[in-house]
Scaffold this motif. Structure first.
Motif, mmCIF file in Angstrom:
data_model
loop_
_atom_site.group_PDB
_atom_site.id
_atom_site.type_symbol
_atom_site.label_atom_id
_atom_site.label_comp_id
_atom_site.label_asym_id
_atom_site.label_seq_id
_atom_site.Cartn_x
_atom_site.Cartn_y
_atom_site.Cartn_z
ATOM 1 N N ALA A 172 31.096 48.382 63.766
ATOM 2 C CA ALA A 172 30.357 47.335 64.465
ATOM 3 C C ALA A 172 30.912 45.952 64.134
ATOM 4 C CB ALA A 172 28.872 47.414 64.105
ATOM 5 N N MET A 173 31.248 45.712 62.877
ATOM 6 C CA MET A 173 31.806 44.421 62.481
ATOM 7 C C MET A 173 33.180 44.205 63.111
ATOM 8 S SD MET A 173 30.653 44.275 58.456
ATOM 9 C CE MET A 173 31.342 42.636 58.225
ATOM 10 N N LEU A 174 33.967 45.253 63.202
ATOM 11 C CA LEU A 174 35.270 45.152 63.845
ATOM 12 C C LEU A 174 35.120 44.809 65.326
ATOM 13 C CD1 LEU A 174 38.348 45.519 63.756
ATOM 14 C CD2 LEU A 174 37.993 47.952 64.206
ATOM 15 N N ILE A 175 34.217 45.494 65.994
ATOM 16 C CA ILE A 175 33.973 45.225 67.409
ATOM 17 C C ILE A 175 33.422 43.821 67.602
ATOM 18 C CG2 ILE A 175 32.603 45.920 69.410
ATOM 19 C CD1 ILE A 175 34.883 47.795 68.785
ATOM 20 N N MET A 176 32.563 43.365 66.694
ATOM 21 C CA MET A 176 32.028 42.006 66.771
ATOM 22 C C MET A 176 33.159 40.981 66.677
ATOM 23 S SD MET A 176 29.584 39.910 64.147
ATOM 24 C CE MET A 176 31.002 39.756 63.048
ATOM 25 N N GLY A 177 34.104 41.196 65.754
ATOM 26 C CA GLY A 177 35.233 40.283 65.614
ATOM 27 C C GLY A 177 36.047 40.173 66.890
ATOM 28 N N VAL A 178 36.255 41.299 67.562
ATOM 29 C CA VAL A 178 36.990 41.286 68.826
ATOM 30 C C VAL A 178 36.233 40.472 69.870
ATOM 31 C CG1 VAL A 178 37.828 42.721 70.731
ATOM 32 C CG2 VAL A 178 38.148 43.468 68.368
ATOM 33 N N ASN A 179 34.905 40.633 69.948
ATOM 34 C CA ASN A 179 34.105 39.916 70.936
ATOM 35 C C ASN A 179 34.061 38.418 70.671
ATOM 36 O OD1 ASN A 179 32.276 41.613 73.031
ATOM 37 N ND2 ASN A 179 32.823 42.875 71.268
ATOM 38 N N ILE A 180 34.225 38.022 69.422
ATOM 39 C CA ILE A 180 34.218 36.603 69.086
ATOM 40 C C ILE A 180 35.558 35.951 69.398
ATOM 41 C CG2 ILE A 180 34.193 34.980 67.132
ATOM 42 C CD1 ILE A 180 31.938 36.594 65.924
ATOM 43 N N THR A 181 36.643 36.605 69.056
ATOM 44 C CA THR A 181 37.960 35.981 69.138
ATOM 45 C C THR A 181 38.742 36.340 70.395
ATOM 46 O OG1 THR A 181 38.935 37.811 67.866
ATOM 47 C CG2 THR A 181 38.145 35.901 66.627
ATOM 48 N N ARG A 182 38.418 37.455 71.027
ATOM 49 C CA ARG A 182 39.188 37.909 72.188
ATOM 50 C C ARG A 182 38.235 38.475 73.241
ATOM 51 N NH1 ARG A 182 42.284 35.438 69.679
ATOM 52 N NH2 ARG A 182 44.400 35.976 68.962
ATOM 53 N N VAL A 183 37.643 37.594 74.042
ATOM 54 C CA VAL A 183 36.685 38.045 75.049
ATOM 55 C C VAL A 183 37.371 38.934 76.091
ATOM 56 C CG1 VAL A 183 35.054 37.318 76.833
ATOM 57 C CG2 VAL A 183 35.242 36.012 74.712
ATOM 58 N N LYS A 184 38.569 38.522 76.522
ATOM 59 C CA LYS A 184 39.284 39.333 77.516
ATOM 60 C C LYS A 184 39.611 40.721 76.966
ATOM 61 C CE LYS A 184 41.432 35.754 80.375
ATOM 62 N NZ LYS A 184 42.716 35.198 80.884
ATOM 63 N N LEU A 185 39.997 40.774 75.687
ATOM 64 C CA LEU A 185 40.275 42.066 75.069
ATOM 65 C C LEU A 185 39.015 42.919 75.006
ATOM 66 C CD1 LEU A 185 42.142 44.031 73.613
ATOM 67 C CD2 LEU A 185 41.677 42.794 71.475
ATOM 68 N N ALA A 186 37.871 42.288 74.706
ATOM 69 C CA ALA A 186 36.602 43.024 74.670
ATOM 70 C C ALA A 186 36.277 43.616 76.035
ATOM 71 C CB ALA A 186 35.474 42.102 74.209
ATOM 72 N N VAL A 187 36.564 42.837 77.102
ATOM 73 C CA VAL A 187 36.331 43.342 78.458
ATOM 74 C C VAL A 187 37.260 44.510 78.749
ATOM 75 C CG1 VAL A 187 36.454 42.775 80.904
ATOM 76 C CG2 VAL A 187 35.472 41.134 79.299
ATOM 77 N N ARG A 188 38.525 44.392 78.326
ATOM 78 C CA ARG A 188 39.475 45.483 78.541
ATOM 79 C C ARG A 188 39.084 46.729 77.748
ATOM 80 N NH1 ARG A 188 44.225 41.280 77.783
ATOM 81 N NH2 ARG A 188 44.431 40.501 79.925
ATOM 82 N N LEU A 189 38.610 46.502 76.518
ATOM 83 C CA LEU A 189 38.136 47.637 75.729
ATOM 84 C C LEU A 189 36.963 48.323 76.420
ATOM 85 C CD1 LEU A 189 38.258 46.315 72.044
ATOM 86 C CD2 LEU A 189 39.628 48.160 73.037
#
Length: 516
Positions: A172-189
């Motif tokens: 969950a913390m790893l996924i949170m970090g992605v959502n904070i720093t890389r919104v486009k990557l979070a959407v792609r994920l």
């Protein structure tokens, strides 16, 4: 209010803008700072599909079948009816989202229709109770299935409960970090996880089809028990399956099934980040909800082509039991699929659900600091962090059933109120530009569905635990009165807020709507 021909475009609710921060150096007066529109039509469909397809389809079929007294055909019919009811509600939400292109979903629509009070109650009930409980449950479930990937069932794991929570929390913390720093990557994920979920369900359907081709005995005994010599096939059909299924059983089965359809409104949580929401929201709804409904129906047929009602009712994870019946390697794949499904749900929690406190801070329902976004990454960092912190607090105890059940019951109260708000806005704001509009009968039917779902647990399965919602209502009502009388302030940035603002590199955002 600006004109578009003879029609009116949406504008934010008067007085709902939060007080701007004293740190004006972080944004420009001429160019409002706002979230970027980065979610395309395809991304939106993937977001809704991923939100709807969680762990439910891997667990809920057992509950639906139980309340149908083991009747397979009735169980399949309940899944179809649940999909149709969800579609009706989703159409109404699509109209509201296209007409009021602000993020926040139910909270925003309640505020626009009836003012801040019902929106305030909904916000605090969801942000403080339902969402953290849901996040904690997802973390624990993910840890549970992750341990199944590495440890055999007969292996004794030391401090198993703590290990499961830590594993889930780490992801969950790893996924949170992605959502904070890389919104486009979070959407792609999210697209990847949505694709993975669909592939998993298609895989189950394919295995079920192969079973139907090779051996139809289980499917025949499940769907046509009156024409089968049950003992001759070695299956055991429950005696209750031939008994009458009452209104109570059907209602509770439908209530279970609709839980698996929950999340149909996910795209309206991030409306401000959707490209051309006036056109995209209805299209996303028309694609995503029927797709999920069809997948659910096919997967349930696949389940019953392999498992007997007795085997399904004795299973806590239907997909894993389904895989074990086929081959140990298939069971491993099913476990991995559930893990990916839960990781996708975690990602969606930070990508969409965390926007609720973000919008609440903008409306003045929660501290203004929560409405800020990172000046470089354009992500609502304070709201995302709050979501994880509250979810982590819920991990201190693994018994969440009471609060979760009460909050799910409460959610349908506010959903019904929102559908009433749609009808009310038809009278109150006839000048509001509506690029997409449902029939009035559809909105009325959606309201009746919500009233029915509010009554089901109270009438057919009453428990004193539902009083917990009333207690929370009273607490937040008192809080609202204190805020309106100036005893508690939600707007403005104090010393602590300025320190956190500088620490997290966040700035106030604008709720001015971009041109569609």
């Amino acid at each position: 209010m600006t004109r578009r021909g003879t029609r009116f475009k949406y504008e934010p609710v008067d007085g709902s803008d939060v007080t701007s921060s004293s740190d004006e150096s972080l944004r420009s007066e001429d160019k409002p700072f706002r979230l970027k529109r980065q979610i395309s039509l395809f991304s939106g469909v993937c977001l809704v599909v991923s939100m709807m397809i969680g762990s439910g389809i891997f667990v809920v079929p057992t509950g639906v079948l139980k309340y149908c007294n083991g009747d397979v055909r009735t169980s399949i019919a309940v899944w179809g009816v649940g999909g149709a009811m969800t579609m009706v509600a989703a159409f109404c939400v699509a109209e509201l989202g296209a007409s009021i292109p602000e993020s926040g979903s139910w909270m925003t629509y309640l505020h626009y229709a009836f003012g801040p009070f019902p929106s305030f109650l909904y916000t605090w009930m969801v942000v403080i109770s339902a969402n953290p409980e849901s996040l904690a449950a997802q973390i624990i479930a993910l840890g549970e299935y992750m341990t199944k990937l590495y440890f055999k069932d007969d292996c004794e794991v030391p401090h198993a409960d703590l290990l499961k929570k830590l594993l889930g929390l780490s992801v969950a913390m790893l996924i949170m970090g992605v959502n904070i720093t890389r919104v486009k990557l979070a959407v792609r994920l999210q697209i990847f996880f949505a694709f993975g979920k669909v592939v998993a369900l298609v895989g189950i359907a394919f295995v079920g089809l192969m079973q139907l081709i090779n051996d139809r005995s289980v499917a025949t005994s499940n769907f046509f028990p009156e024409h089968v010599n049950v003992t001759g096939h070695g299956t055991q059909i429950l005696a209750d399956s031939q008994s009458h299924i009452g209104v109570a059983g059907l209602s509770l089965a439908l209530y279970q099934g609709l839980w698996a359809y929950d999340g149909f409104e996910a795209i309206t949580l991030v409306t401000e980040e959707v490209k051309n929401p006036a056109r995209a929201l209805p299209v996303i709804t028309c694609i995503a909800v029927p797709l999920v409904t069809a997948l659910y129906l096919i997967v349930n047929v696949a389940y019953f082509s392999v498992l007997t009602p007795t085997e399904m009712l004795s299973s806590h994870a239907v997909a894993v039991t389904f895989g074990q019946k086929i081959h140990p390697f298939v069971a491993y794949l099913m476990t991995l699929s559930v893990c990916l499904s839960l990781v996708g749900s975690l990602n969606l929690t930070f990508l969409a659900i965390a926007r609720i406190p973000f919008i609440a801070g903008r409306l003045g329902h929660m501290p203004e600091f929560l409405s800020m976004a990172h000046i470089r990454h354009y992500s609502p960092v304070p709201a995302i962090l709050l979501t994880l912190i509250l979810g982590t607090c819920m991990l201190l105890s693994s018994n969440f059933d009471v609060l979760v059940t009460a909050c799910l019951f409460t959610n349908w109260i506010f959903r019904g109120l929102t559908f009433l708000g749609l009808l009310y806005l038809r009278k109150k704001r006839k000048d509001l530009y509506r690029p997409y509009k449902v029939y009035k009968a559809t909105a009325i039917f959606a309201t009746l569905i919500s009233m029915y779902l509010m009554a089901v647990p109270l009438v057919f399965q009453p428990e004193p635990l539902y009083l917990l919602s009333l207690v929370l209502f009273m607490v937040f009502m008192v809080m609202y009165l204190l805020i309106t009388r100036g005893k508690i302030k939600m707007t403005g940035i104090g010393k602590t807020g300025r320190f956190l603002q500088k620490l997290l590199l966040v700035a106030p955002t604008s709720n001015q709507v971009q041109e569609r």
